[in-house]
Design a protein around this motif. Structure first.
Motif, PDB file in Angstrom:
ATOM      1  N   THR A  10       0.868  -1.165   0.000  1.00 16.97           N
ATOM      2  CA  THR A  10       0.000   0.000   0.000  1.00 16.97           C
ATOM      3  C   THR A  10       0.908   1.218   0.000  1.00 16.97           C
ATOM      4  N   ALA A  11       0.338   2.401   0.030  1.00 14.87           N
ATOM      5  CA  ALA A  11       1.132   3.637   0.067  1.00 14.87           C
ATOM      6  C   ALA A  11       0.380   4.681   0.879  1.00 14.87           C
ATOM      7  N   THR A  12       1.138   5.626   1.430  1.00 13.32           N
ATOM      8  CA  THR A  12       0.557   6.746   2.165  1.00 13.32           C
ATOM      9  C   THR A  12       1.179   8.041   1.647  1.00 13.32           C
ATOM     10  N   GLU A  13       0.629   9.157   2.069  1.00 12.89           N
ATOM     11  CA  GLU A  13       1.149  10.434   1.585  1.00 12.89           C
ATOM     12  C   GLU A  13       2.307  10.981   2.414  1.00 12.89           C
ATOM     13  N   SER A  14       2.568  10.394   3.571  1.00 13.14           N
ATOM     14  CA  SER A  14       3.676  10.896   4.394  1.00 13.14           C
ATOM     15  C   SER A  14       4.419   9.742   5.070  1.00 13.14           C
ATOM     16  N   ARG A  15       5.656  10.013   5.435  1.00  9.78           N
ATOM     17  CA  ARG A  15       6.459   9.028   6.153  1.00  9.78           C
ATOM     18  C   ARG A  15       5.814   8.700   7.491  1.00  9.78           C
ATOM     19  N   GLU A  16       5.332   9.707   8.182  1.00  9.24           N
ATOM     20  CA  GLU A  16       4.725   9.507   9.495  1.00  9.24           C
ATOM     21  C   GLU A  16       3.506   8.585   9.409  1.00  9.24           C
ATOM     22  N   ALA A  17       2.664   8.792   8.409  1.00  5.18           N
ATOM     23  CA  ALA A  17       1.489   7.928   8.233  1.00  5.18           C
ATOM     24  C   ALA A  17       1.917   6.504   7.904  1.00  5.18           C
ATOM     25  N   VAL A  24       4.754   4.972   8.816  1.00  8.14           N
ATOM     26  CA  VAL A  24       5.296   4.344  10.027  1.00  8.14           C
ATOM     27  C   VAL A  24       4.164   3.944  10.965  1.00  8.14           C
ATOM     28  N   LYS A  25       3.207   4.813  11.146  1.00  7.19           N
ATOM     29  CA  LYS A  25       2.071   4.512  12.033  1.00  7.19           C
ATOM     30  C   LYS A  25       1.303   3.289  11.536  1.00  7.19           C
ATOM     31  N   LEU A  26       1.025   3.237  10.235  1.00  2.00           N
ATOM     32  CA  LEU A  26       0.295   2.114   9.658  1.00  2.00           C
ATOM     33  C   LEU A  26       1.115   0.827   9.768  1.00  2.00           C
ATOM     34  N   ALA A  27       2.400   0.906   9.482  1.00  2.05           N
ATOM     35  CA  ALA A  27       3.283  -0.269   9.582  1.00  2.05           C
ATOM     36  C   ALA A  27       3.289  -0.811  11.009  1.00  2.05           C
ATOM     37  N   GLN A  28       3.447   0.068  11.974  1.00  4.39           N
ATOM     38  CA  GLN A  28       3.484  -0.367  13.369  1.00  4.39           C
ATOM     39  C   GLN A  28       2.173  -1.030  13.781  1.00  4.39           C
ATOM     40  N   SER A  29       1.052  -0.502  13.293  1.00  2.85           N
ATOM     41  CA  SER A  29      -0.239  -1.075  13.678  1.00  2.85           C
ATOM     42  C   SER A  29      -0.408  -2.492  13.148  1.00  2.85           C
ATOM     43  N   VAL A  30       0.134  -2.773  11.981  1.00  2.00           N
ATOM     44  CA  VAL A  30       0.020  -4.109  11.378  1.00  2.00           C
ATOM     45  C   VAL A  30       0.966  -5.099  12.056  1.00  2.00           C
ATOM     46  N   VAL A  31       2.204  -4.684  12.280  1.00  6.22           N
ATOM     47  CA  VAL A  31       3.191  -5.585  12.890  1.00  6.22           C
ATOM     48  C   VAL A  31       2.833  -5.860  14.351  1.00  6.22           C
ATOM     49  N   ALA A  32       2.318  -4.865  15.050  1.00 11.54           N
ATOM     50  CA  ALA A  32       1.985  -5.038  16.473  1.00 11.54           C
ATOM     51  C   ALA A  32       0.972  -6.156  16.690  1.00 11.54           C
ATOM     52  N   LEU A  71      -5.771  -2.868   7.004  1.00  9.62           N
ATOM     53  CA  LEU A  71      -5.286  -1.720   6.235  1.00  9.62           C
ATOM     54  C   LEU A  71      -6.437  -0.810   5.813  1.00  9.62           C
ATOM     55  N   LEU A  72      -7.519  -1.389   5.340  1.00  9.13           N
ATOM     56  CA  LEU A  72      -8.655  -0.563   4.920  1.00  9.13           C
ATOM     57  C   LEU A  72      -9.273   0.178   6.102  1.00  9.13           C
ATOM     58  N   ARG A  73      -9.276  -0.435   7.268  1.00 13.92           N
ATOM     59  CA  ARG A  73      -9.850   0.187   8.468  1.00 13.92           C
ATOM     60  C   ARG A  73      -8.959   1.309   9.016  1.00 13.92           C
ATOM     61  N   HIS A  74      -7.642   1.147   8.934  1.00 11.74           N
ATOM     62  CA  HIS A  74      -6.725   2.090   9.570  1.00 11.74           C
ATOM     63  C   HIS A  74      -6.010   3.042   8.612  1.00 11.74           C
ATOM     64  N   HIS A  75      -6.188   2.847   7.325  1.00  6.93           N
ATOM     65  CA  HIS A  75      -5.498   3.685   6.333  1.00  6.93           C
ATOM     66  C   HIS A  75      -6.089   5.089   6.331  1.00  6.93           C
ATOM     67  N   LYS A  92      -9.494   7.010   1.842  1.00 11.03           N
ATOM     68  CA  LYS A  92     -10.789   6.327   1.730  1.00 11.03           C
ATOM     69  C   LYS A  92     -10.712   5.092   0.841  1.00 11.03           C
ATOM     70  N   ASN A  93      -9.915   5.145  -0.209  1.00 12.35           N
ATOM     71  CA  ASN A  93      -9.841   4.043  -1.165  1.00 12.35           C
ATOM     72  C   ASN A  93      -8.380   3.752  -1.514  1.00 12.35           C
ATOM     73  N   PRO A  94      -7.595   3.236  -0.551  1.00 12.64           N
ATOM     74  CA  PRO A  94      -6.178   3.017  -0.819  1.00 12.64           C
ATOM     75  C   PRO A  94      -5.938   1.770  -1.659  1.00 12.64           C
ATOM     76  N   GLU A  95      -4.813   1.787  -2.339  1.00 14.19           N
ATOM     77  CA  GLU A  95      -4.345   0.559  -2.983  1.00 14.19           C
ATOM     78  C   GLU A  95      -3.967  -0.424  -1.885  1.00 14.19           C
ATOM     79  N   VAL A  96      -4.480  -1.624  -1.984  1.00 13.09           N
ATOM     80  CA  VAL A  96      -4.017  -2.748  -1.176  1.00 13.09           C
ATOM     81  C   VAL A  96      -3.930  -3.913  -2.151  1.00 13.09           C
ATOM     82  N   SER A  97      -2.720  -4.401  -2.377  1.00 14.96           N
ATOM     83  CA  SER A  97      -2.541  -5.500  -3.321  1.00 14.96           C
ATOM     84  C   SER A  97      -1.469  -6.442  -2.782  1.00 14.96           C
TER      85      SER A  97
END
Length: 109
Positions: free
Chosen positions: A9-16, A18-26, A73-77, A80-85
């Motif tokens: 997936t992708a986000t518009e900022s580094r901070e977003a 990192v936050k998304l990555a941490q939520s998935v790995v946790a 990812l869809l819940r925490h991204h 509204k309509n992120p790429e998830v593949s």
């Protein structure tokens, strides 16, 4: 051993990212995440052509966890309509794949 995927997936900022990555790995839906960026994307969005910088996330997981990681990812991204593949990991070092398998096995604390 389980089949494996690299989910992106992708986000518009580094901070977003990192936050998304941490939520998935946790919650052990991915053994690890690589964050790459910024990258430049060209796309169609709401009928208009655009370009922009994004931060790409590459999650390593078991194939049988895909539905859960997609839902997370869809819940925490932030979009509204992120790429998830996902693409299959067709080969890898045995010890590495065992780590992904054991880290993301359902029920792992």
């Amino acid at each position: 051993m389980a089949d494996f995927l690299q989910v992106s997936t992708a986000t518009e900022s580094r901070e977003a990212a990192v936050k998304l990555a941490q939520s998935v790995v946790a919650v052990r839906l991915a053994a690890g995440v690589q964050i790459v960026g910024p990258v430049v994307s060209a796309f169609w969005h709401q009928g208009e052509f655009g370009t922009g910088e994004e931060w790409q996330l590459l999650f390593k997981t078991r194939a049988d966890r895909y539905a859960e990681i997609e839902a997370h990812l869809l819940r925490h991204h932030p979009w509204k309509n992120p790429e998830v593949s996902a693409v299959p990991i067709v080969a890898g070092a045995d010890a590495y794949l065992q780590w992904v398998d054991s880290t993301t096995a359902p029920g792992t604390p």
